[in-house]
Structure formats: C-alpha cells, structure tokens
Design a protein around this motif. Structure first.
Motif, short mmCIF file in Angstrom:
data_model
loop_
_atom_site.label_atom_id
_atom_site.label_comp_id
_atom_site.label_asym_id
_atom_site.label_seq_id
_atom_site.Cartn_x
_atom_site.Cartn_y
_atom_site.Cartn_z
N ALA A 68 9.41 5.23 -5.34
CA ALA A 68 8.49 6.26 -5.82
C ALA A 68 8.79 7.62 -5.21
O ALA A 68 8.60 8.66 -5.85
N GLU A 69 9.25 7.64 -3.97
CA GLU A 69 9.48 8.91 -3.27
C GLU A 69 10.60 9.74 -3.87
O GLU A 69 10.70 10.95 -3.63
N GLU A 81 5.22 0.48 -8.91
CA GLU A 81 5.81 1.05 -7.69
C GLU A 81 5.21 2.42 -7.40
O GLU A 81 4.80 2.72 -6.27
N ASP A 82 5.14 3.27 -8.43
CA ASP A 82 4.56 4.61 -8.26
C ASP A 82 3.09 4.53 -7.84
O ASP A 82 2.65 5.24 -6.93
N TYR A 83 2.34 3.68 -8.53
CA TYR A 83 0.91 3.59 -8.26
C TYR A 83 0.63 3.10 -6.84
O TYR A 83 -0.25 3.64 -6.14
N SER A 133 1.93 9.83 0.80
CA SER A 133 1.79 8.51 0.19
C SER A 133 0.66 7.70 0.82
O SER A 133 0.30 7.88 1.99
N TRP A 192 1.36 6.12 -4.47
CA TRP A 192 0.54 7.34 -4.52
C TRP A 192 -0.95 7.09 -4.73
O TRP A 192 -1.77 7.95 -4.42
N ARG A 250 5.45 9.43 -15.37
CA ARG A 250 5.43 8.03 -15.80
C ARG A 250 4.06 7.69 -16.37
O ARG A 250 3.09 8.43 -16.19
N GLU A 271 11.24 10.91 -6.84
CA GLU A 271 10.83 12.03 -7.68
C GLU A 271 10.17 13.12 -6.85
O GLU A 271 10.36 14.31 -7.11
N TRP A 272 9.40 12.72 -5.84
CA TRP A 272 8.78 13.72 -4.96
C TRP A 272 9.85 14.51 -4.20
O TRP A 272 9.79 15.73 -4.11
N VAL A 287 -0.87 6.99 -11.17
CA VAL A 287 0.40 6.98 -11.89
C VAL A 287 0.75 8.43 -12.18
O VAL A 287 0.07 9.09 -12.97
#
Length: 632
Positions: A462-463, A182-184, A438, A187, A194, A465-466, A190
């Motif tokens: 993913a957003e 999901e993160d990868y 993103s 963005w 994570r 944490e940002w 990674v």
C-alpha cells in the motif's frame, strides 16, 4: 448539493433505458430529497437527485443550455457563479435561472475544458455536448465531491456520486479487488486510486475526462495542481494580513445560501476560527453544533461551549456513547466501501444534529493539511532534519536495529513509544512518513494476513502509491512533500469522504471554507517557521487568530475528533471484539491468519496491547463485505 448518475456509450451508441438511470439515481435519494430528473438520448443518459440550496425552485436538473446544445447533471456549489454570470453576459450569454448550474453550461460553451480553471467551488458534474457528441466528467480541485465510474459489459461507462449508484445497475460485477484489502488494512480506507470492487474507478481530484462516441474511453487528465515550490517573502505581520484576507473570503463565499446556515464547532482551532469569522460577517447569531463523548478524556464539549459563549452563538450539542453503536450498520450503508476512520461515528451524529437546525453547515476541515497541524507532520519535519545530518549508510544500521529490538509499548507514555520513530528514521523520508500515516505498518499487516492472501498480493504494498506521491511532489522540502501527500492522498480518501457521506446521508450540505483554493495555494508558500515551530503547528494561522480566540483554545494540545475505541472494546464492546475475530465472513475469505486475529482481541481486552483501531477495521470490513455481498 445533489447526487448524479448516468450512462455513456463510448463505442457504438446504443439506446439507454431511462429506467436504469432512474434506478441508479434512486439509490442516491438521500443525497437529493427535494427533486429528481432523468434525461436520455441515443447513447447517453443523465440522472439527478436534488438538495435545494440556491434558486430553490428555478434550477431543475438535468438542465439544458439555452440553445439546447448541452445538458448537465451537477453535484456541488460554484461560489463565484455570480461573477462568472456577469462576465458571460457581457460576452452575450443569456440566463433563464438564478442558480449556478446554468453558469457551468454557459462557461463550457464559451471556454471548453478551460472553464474548470474559472470555477471556484466544490463539484462533480457530467456534461453532454450534443454537437460534439462528447461527455465531460469533472471533479473539483481537492475532491470534495466524489465521482465513481465503471465500464460495463455492454460497452457503456456508468458513473455515480456513490458506489451504490453503480451497484444499482444490473450489469455491475461484485468482485473484491484484493489489492484494495491491502490498501484498506494499511490506511483504514480505500484510497482514491483504487476501489473495493474490481473494475470501479474514482475520478481523481482536480481531474477531468472527455469521452466521445466511437472512441476508446479517454483516461483522466489533470487540470489543477498544488505547488509547494515557491516561498512567500515578507514580515510575519504582512503575511498574517494576507492570510486573514483569504480566510475571510473563504468563509464569506461559503455563507451564500437560500436556506438556513450554521457551523460545526468542536472547540479546536479550525472550527473555532470559522465560527469567529462567520460571527464577524453576519449580525445574526451563528448556529453551532457539537458532539461530545461519555469518556472524559475524549470529550471537547467544554471548549466548544466556551467558544459558543464567546461569540454568542445559538449552540446545540449531543453526547455519543457505546449505546449509539446501532449507528454502525448505518455507517456501513452510508460508505459502501469499508471505512474505518472511527470519527465517522460522531461526524454522522453532528451532521444529524445540524440538520435539525440548518441545511448548510461550515466545517474547519483542510487546515491541518494546508498549514501543518498534524503531529505527524511536525515529527516528520524534525526527522527530516535528522536525516539531513546523519548519512544514510549510518541511519539504517543504527535506527533499523533500534527499531527491531525496541518494545512496542502501547501502554507507555508517548515519549517512551519510540519504536515507530526508530523504524521511520531507518527509512527514507517518504517511506518514513507513510509509516507514520498508516494504521498498520507493512510488518504488522504481514503478521495479520494469511499465506494465501500474501501470494495473491504479490509484490504490491500500500505504501508504494504514497511514496510515489511524495517523491513526485512539487516541493522543496520533506515537510512540503508530506503536506502535499496529505492534501492529495489522505484528504480526499479519508477526510472529505467522511464529511461528504455523513452529511449527505442526512440531507445536509457541508462546506469547507479553509479549503478555498487561493487560501491553500497561499499556505503552500509559507516558510517553514510560519507552519511549524518547535512542537507547534499552524503557527501563522494561530498567530493570526489571536485577535479573535483566547490562548486556551489556540494553544491547548491538539485533541482531534477522536473516538474512545480502546475503552469501548474493553468494556461495552468486548463481546463484539471477540465476535469479529471469529467472523465466518473474514475467516472464510482466507485473507487473515485465524490465530493472529484471536490473539488481537484477547490482548486488547486484557490491556496488554492497544489493538482498538485494527479491531475497528476488521469490524467495518466484515460488515461492508456482508452488506455488499462481495465475491472473492
């Protein structure tokens, strides 16, 4: 510059097999081709690979303190080590070498964890104190140097400069963390909170861990923070003088080396500024290296050539074209985790070119984050001004509706591609900026992912944490918070990872003078008008460099180190685009919707959409998973 690896038993100390530590280090041999060493004691093992930069013959590692109490393995450079040595000598310390490694040992014994505040440099190190029976792991302020850790089934904590060092240990499990996918896909890399493999952690930038035998592993503790809460006062001319002082100091400190030194030169503001100050500081011609492309609109070599001629540098350049895609498998091996910043391809080439002539190269990285040089930061600043005058209850219905109905016109001129702007304005500032940064927005990922993966992912996005990073920023404005997130999230995960892995892959040390922490701390105090003015970013930096650089370098539109992926995937790499969306590895994972993947490639090749970045993401993901042989 080096590679480090090791093992530490946090619970009951057990014997450490030196061959296991040596095997972990051997996986990092590219980071240190000039020497290696392993030291073990009951419950601990430290390993090192060395690239000699300072004190070429006199600072082997692992290094013991003069009194034998402490042992260290260290990756990086301490730029103020000579000043620290003099201070420590006045307090009774004695040194046997001429390098910076022994200075860290003495600083630890004098100041404990407080030694970090005194270190000016880029570093990741592991220091074992035999009296305290503790392991001190630390990472520099911005995360220039990496450090991966993992708890193993035998109760030991393994650490290494790169993931491949951990994977060389037989007890490391190879299972994908689905949230990393999901993160990868959000963005293109990674991020540092994570790792692609479950159970692996990255020590955050500006943090340390102090571990002791017989105790549960202590979590990371922050030792440095950047703050945007203060504002500098004074005339622009005075601020410019102070800025130039910090820039000169940052460049001069990074020109100390016992090996040949040069610079990367793109022809943009940042690298050109570094070259200008290097030329000012040294009588000898600066060695400069540039990479160009066989696609005219992506090529900056003419600008780099002009700067090189202006300062009389010893200039070298090379052109990257699709036939260099043989480097793709090399990139996958270098990064371990999937990494889809396509500029890694020319970055690897410019590092290889530089290594033919020098051992240390200075870059312009960090200025965009610190001085607001990205377009997205300028757009965000204007959007925040709009958010300030339009009530939230009105913003969401109006801009949300426009964002939903406005067509996604990748083919149109930038001024007519308003869909993402409307979507951003409908959200809060942090969420809107996360969307701007993103590669794929949440709704785009939802279309791409299969139903099974969505169930596994659950509520995580993913957003989150940002947004948390921006909401918790020590900042006075939306622009402050955006720059803070770029420095804390984007830069270590993308920019610094890229330059560290590509430079180390060829045995080159890269240094970032515009990331001198005093320079960045000063930049964080600048009033908005000295950062962003209209459509112009890095305002004070450009004004300051007018005495060195021509206007057509300082004020031409920002180009960036962009790779012409769209053209490549419609030409030479069209078959590769079709292959990747039918990849057995990706389809069997169950993560993606097969029909959506196939549609991506055909729409891009036909020119109906620009899907080059997501195709590149998928390509790098597939190759990384295959190389790591990861289980779902």
């Amino acid at each position: 510059m080096c590679g480090i690896a090791g093992l530490f038993h946090c619970g009951t100390p057990k014997p450490v097999d030196p061959e296991r530590v040596r095997t972990m280090c051997d996986a990092l041999a590219h980071r240190g081709p000039d020497g290696s060493g392993v030291w073990t004691e009951h419950g601990v093992g430290l390993g090192h690979r060395r690239l000699s930069i300072i004190d070429l013959e006199g600072s082997p590692q692992p290094m013991h303190s003069a009194n034998g109490r402490a042992v260290i393995v260290f990756n990086g450079e301490i730029y103020n080590y000579r000043e620290l040595r003099r201070e420590l000598e006045r307090e009774g310390a004695r040194f046997r070498t001429e390098g910076d490694t022994e200075t860290i040992l003495a600083a630890w014994q004098r100041w404990g964890t407080g030694c970090l505040d005194r270190l000016d440099g880029m570093f990741a190190f592991a220091l074992y104190d035999r009296d305290r029976r503790s392991l001190f792991l630390a990472r520099d302020r911005f995360g220039v140097k990496p450090l991966f850790t993992a708890m193993l089934s035998d109760g030991s904590l393994a650490f290494a400069s790169e993931l491949k060092g951990l994977l060389a240990h037989p007890l490391m499990r190879r299972q994908v963390d689905p949230l990393a996918i999901e993160d990868y896909m959000a963005w293109g890399y990674v991020p540092d909170h994570r790792a692609i493999i479950s159970g692996v952690e990255k020590l955050p930038a500006g943090h340390f861990r102090l571990l002791e035998h017989g105790r549960d592993p202590a979590p990371p503790r922050q030792w440095w923070e950047i703050s945007f809460t203060e504002r500098a006062r004074g005339r622009e001319a005075d601020l410019s003088v102070e800025l130039l002082h910090h820039m000169r100091a940052g460049v001069a400190s990074r020109m100390v080396a016992d090996v040949p030194l040069g610079a990367f030169l793109s022809g943009g503001v940042d690298s050109s500024s570094v070259v200008a100050l290097m030329a000012e500081a040294d009588r000898a011609p600066v060695t400069t290296c540039s990479i160009g492309f066989d696609v005219a609109e992506a090529d900056e070599t003419a600008h780099a050539r002009a700067v090189a001629a202006h300062f009389g540098t010893d200039h070298h350049e090379r052109v990257v074209s699709p036939d260099r895609m043989a480097d793709l498998d090399r990139l996958v091996e270098i990064f371990d985790e999937p990494f889809a910043d396509a500029s890694a391809l020319p970055t690897l080439q410019v590092c290889a070119l530089a290594r033919e002539h020098v051992t240390v190269a200075l870059s312009g990285d960090g200025a965009d984050e610190a001085f607001a040089g990205y377009r997205r930061q300028m757009f965000h600043h204007r959007e925040e001004q709009l958010r300030g005058v339009i009530p939230p209850l009105l913003r969401e219905p109006v801009f949300g509706a426009l964002g939903r109905v406005w067509p996604k016109a990748d083919w149109a001129p930038r001024a007519f591609r308003a869909k993402s702007t409307f979507q951003s304005l409908a959200e809060g500032g942090a969420a809107g900026y996360a969307r701007a940064v993103s590669v794929l927005a949440p709704e785009q990922r939802d279309r791409l992912f299969g139903e099974g993966f969505k169930r596994i992912r659950g509520v995580y996005r993913a957003e989150q944490e940002w947004i948390r990073t921006m909401d918790g920023a020590p900042a006075r404005s939306g622009l402050d918070a955006a720059q803070y997130a770029d420095l804390k999230f984007w830069m270590p995960g993308d920019i610094l990872t890229k330059i560290d892995r590509t430079s180390m892959a060829v045995g080159l040390e890269a240094r970032e003078p515009l990331l001198d922490y005093r320079l960045v701390e000063f930049a964080a105090t600048l009033p908005h008008r000295q950062r962003v003015r209209g459509r112009q970013g890095k305002v004070l930096l450009k004004r300051t460099m007018e005495r060195y650089l021509p206007d057509d370098i300082l004020y031409r539109p920002k180009q960036g180190f962009s790779v012409p992926l769209a053209q490549w995937f419609r030409g030479t790499l069209a078959d590769e685009a079709r292959r990747i969306v039918r990849s057995e590895r990706l389809l069997q994972s169950g993560w993606f919707d097969q029909t959506v993947l196939a549609d991506l490639a055909e729409k891009h090749i036909s020119g109906r959409s620009d899907n080059a970045r997501v195709l590149w993401q998928l390509l790098m993901l597939e190759k990384s998973l295959t190389r790591l042989d990861l289980a779902r």
